[in-house]
Design a protein around this motif. Structure first.
Motif, PDB file in Angstrom:
ATOM      1  N   ARG A   1      -8.386 -49.562  33.342  1.00 27.37           N
ATOM      2  CA  ARG A   1      -8.420 -48.021  33.251  1.00 27.37           C
ATOM      3  C   ARG A   1      -9.687 -47.721  33.815  1.00 27.37           C
ATOM      4  O   ARG A   1      -9.867 -46.648  34.433  1.00 27.37           O
ATOM      5  N   ARG A   2     -10.832 -48.442  33.505  1.00 26.50           N
ATOM      6  CA  ARG A   2     -12.112 -48.095  33.988  1.00 26.50           C
ATOM      7  C   ARG A   2     -12.204 -48.004  35.511  1.00 26.50           C
ATOM      8  O   ARG A   2     -12.991 -47.529  35.975  1.00 26.50           O
ATOM      9  N   SER A   3     -11.659 -48.999  36.060  1.00 22.64           N
ATOM     10  CA  SER A   3     -11.352 -49.157  37.612  1.00 22.64           C
ATOM     11  C   SER A   3     -10.440 -48.161  38.146  1.00 22.64           C
ATOM     12  O   SER A   3     -10.382 -48.124  39.428  1.00 22.64           O
ATOM     13  N   GLY A   4      -9.987 -46.985  37.316  1.00 20.60           N
ATOM     14  CA  GLY A   4      -9.012 -45.947  37.897  1.00 20.60           C
ATOM     15  C   GLY A   4      -7.552 -46.410  37.877  1.00 20.60           C
ATOM     16  O   GLY A   4      -6.779 -45.490  38.457  1.00 20.60           O
ATOM     17  N   TRP A   5      -7.285 -47.316  37.195  1.00 19.95           N
ATOM     18  CA  TRP A   5      -5.555 -47.665  37.319  1.00 19.95           C
ATOM     19  C   TRP A   5      -5.055 -46.599  36.374  1.00 19.95           C
ATOM     20  O   TRP A   5      -5.725 -46.352  35.217  1.00 19.95           O
ATOM     21  N   LYS A   6      -4.074 -46.056  36.616  1.00 16.83           N
ATOM     22  CA  LYS A   6      -3.434 -45.053  35.707  1.00 16.83           C
ATOM     23  C   LYS A   6      -2.066 -45.567  35.043  1.00 16.83           C
ATOM     24  O   LYS A   6      -1.235 -44.628  34.546  1.00 16.83           O
ATOM     25  N   GLY A   7      -1.953 -46.919  34.624  1.00 17.24           N
ATOM     26  CA  GLY A   7      -0.969 -47.266  33.957  1.00 17.24           C
ATOM     27  C   GLY A   7       0.253 -47.900  34.836  1.00 17.24           C
ATOM     28  O   GLY A   7       1.132 -48.362  34.167  1.00 17.24           O
ATOM     29  N   HIS A   8       0.087 -47.870  36.119  1.00 20.24           N
ATOM     30  CA  HIS A   8       1.212 -48.453  37.157  1.00 20.24           C
ATOM     31  C   HIS A   8       0.299 -48.699  38.571  1.00 20.24           C
ATOM     32  O   HIS A   8      -0.741 -48.083  38.769  1.00 20.24           O
ATOM     33  N   GLY A   9       1.006 -49.390  39.047  1.00 20.06           N
ATOM     34  CA  GLY A   9       0.352 -49.671  40.441  1.00 20.06           C
ATOM     35  C   GLY A   9       0.008 -51.035  40.698  1.00 20.06           C
ATOM     36  O   GLY A   9      -0.065 -51.955  39.850  1.00 20.06           O
ATOM     37  N   PRO A  10      -0.357 -51.460  42.066  1.00 20.27           N
ATOM     38  CA  PRO A  10      -0.442 -52.769  42.301  1.00 20.27           C
ATOM     39  C   PRO A  10      -2.087 -53.268  41.702  1.00 20.27           C
ATOM     40  O   PRO A  10      -3.105 -52.319  41.747  1.00 20.27           O
ATOM     41  N   ILE A  11      -1.786 -54.658  41.454  1.00 23.94           N
ATOM     42  CA  ILE A  11      -3.134 -55.129  40.576  1.00 23.94           C
ATOM     43  C   ILE A  11      -3.328 -56.592  41.712  1.00 23.94           C
ATOM     44  O   ILE A  11      -2.441 -57.622  40.992  1.00 23.94           O
ATOM     45  N   PRO A  12      -3.610 -56.605  42.845  1.00 25.88           N
ATOM     46  CA  PRO A  12      -3.417 -57.685  43.519  1.00 25.88           C
ATOM     47  C   PRO A  12      -4.200 -59.038  43.306  1.00 25.88           C
ATOM     48  O   PRO A  12      -5.099 -59.182  42.576  1.00 25.88           O
ATOM     49  N   TRP A  13      -3.287 -60.082  43.203  1.00 23.54           N
ATOM     50  CA  TRP A  13      -3.531 -61.536  42.869  1.00 23.54           C
ATOM     51  C   TRP A  13      -4.531 -61.952  43.670  1.00 23.54           C
ATOM     52  O   TRP A  13      -5.634 -62.828  43.608  1.00 23.54           O
ATOM     53  N   GLU A  14      -4.538 -61.461  44.938  1.00 28.56           N
ATOM     54  CA  GLU A  14      -5.870 -61.931  46.231  1.00 28.56           C
ATOM     55  C   GLU A  14      -7.146 -61.440  45.724  1.00 28.56           C
ATOM     56  O   GLU A  14      -7.903 -62.282  46.420  1.00 28.56           O
ATOM     57  N   HIS A  15      -7.067 -60.430  44.835  1.00 25.93           N
ATOM     58  CA  HIS A  15      -8.634 -60.065  44.282  1.00 25.93           C
ATOM     59  C   HIS A  15      -8.733 -61.288  43.277  1.00 25.93           C
ATOM     60  O   HIS A  15      -8.341 -60.937  42.097  1.00 25.93           O
ATOM     61  N   GLU A  16      -9.760 -62.116  43.431  1.00 18.93           N
ATOM     62  CA  GLU A  16     -10.085 -63.022  42.436  1.00 18.93           C
ATOM     63  C   GLU A  16     -10.305 -62.595  41.030  1.00 18.93           C
ATOM     64  O   GLU A  16      -9.738 -63.011  39.991  1.00 18.93           O
ATOM     65  N   PRO A  17     -11.112 -61.366  40.810  1.00 19.25           N
ATOM     66  CA  PRO A  17     -11.347 -60.902  39.540  1.00 19.25           C
ATOM     67  C   PRO A  17     -10.038 -60.408  38.792  1.00 19.25           C
ATOM     68  O   PRO A  17      -9.904 -60.419  37.604  1.00 19.25           O
TER      69      PRO A  17
END
Length: 136
Positions: free
Chosen positions: A75-91
């Protein structure tokens, strides 16, 4: 012009280098979680370790903690409750591992609805994470 039909952009969690390096260097996950409670990968590691030892309820508790810590960061990173959270991004992997661990522990203790919800959330967030974790 932005494509309004494309959906939300991918969300990338911030890296916590000191926590990541501590875990990678072999520090106990419980020590890393105590020092860096906002680091989902430490909670994911604890959830995985305890599930492997046959402690599904403890695994569930660790996974839920990391899941909620990860949601706060998303949420602090701008996520609005849906949408991609890429596995490729290690964190992002710590949160996605917590989500899968929560699914697995919930299923193990008979929480069928939660297990299904978590697995669907994982699929919706990252098909790569689903493939790596659920099909793995």
């Amino acid at each position: 012009m932005d494509n309004l039909l494309a959906g939300p952009p991918p969300t990338h969690l911030p890296d916590l280098p000191e926590a990541r390096e501590a875990l990678e260097s072999g520090a106990k996950a419980s020590d890393v979680a105590a020092r860096f409670p906002a680091y989902p990968a430490a909670w994911a590691t604890l959830a995985e370790e305890y599930f492997a030892k046959g402690h599904a309820v403890t695994s569930y508790a660790f996974a839920r903690t990391g899941y909620h810590r990860g949601l706060d960061q998303l949420r602090r990173s701008g996520w609005k409750g849906h949408g991609p959270i890429p596995w490729e991004h290690e964190p992002n992997r710590g949160f996605l591992r917590c989500l899968y661990s929560l699914h697995r522990a919930a299923q193990s203790i008979g929480e069928k609805d939660e297990a299904e919800r978590c697995l669907q959330f994982l699929k919706d967030s990252s098909s790569e994470a689903y493939d790596a974790l659920a099909k793995g």
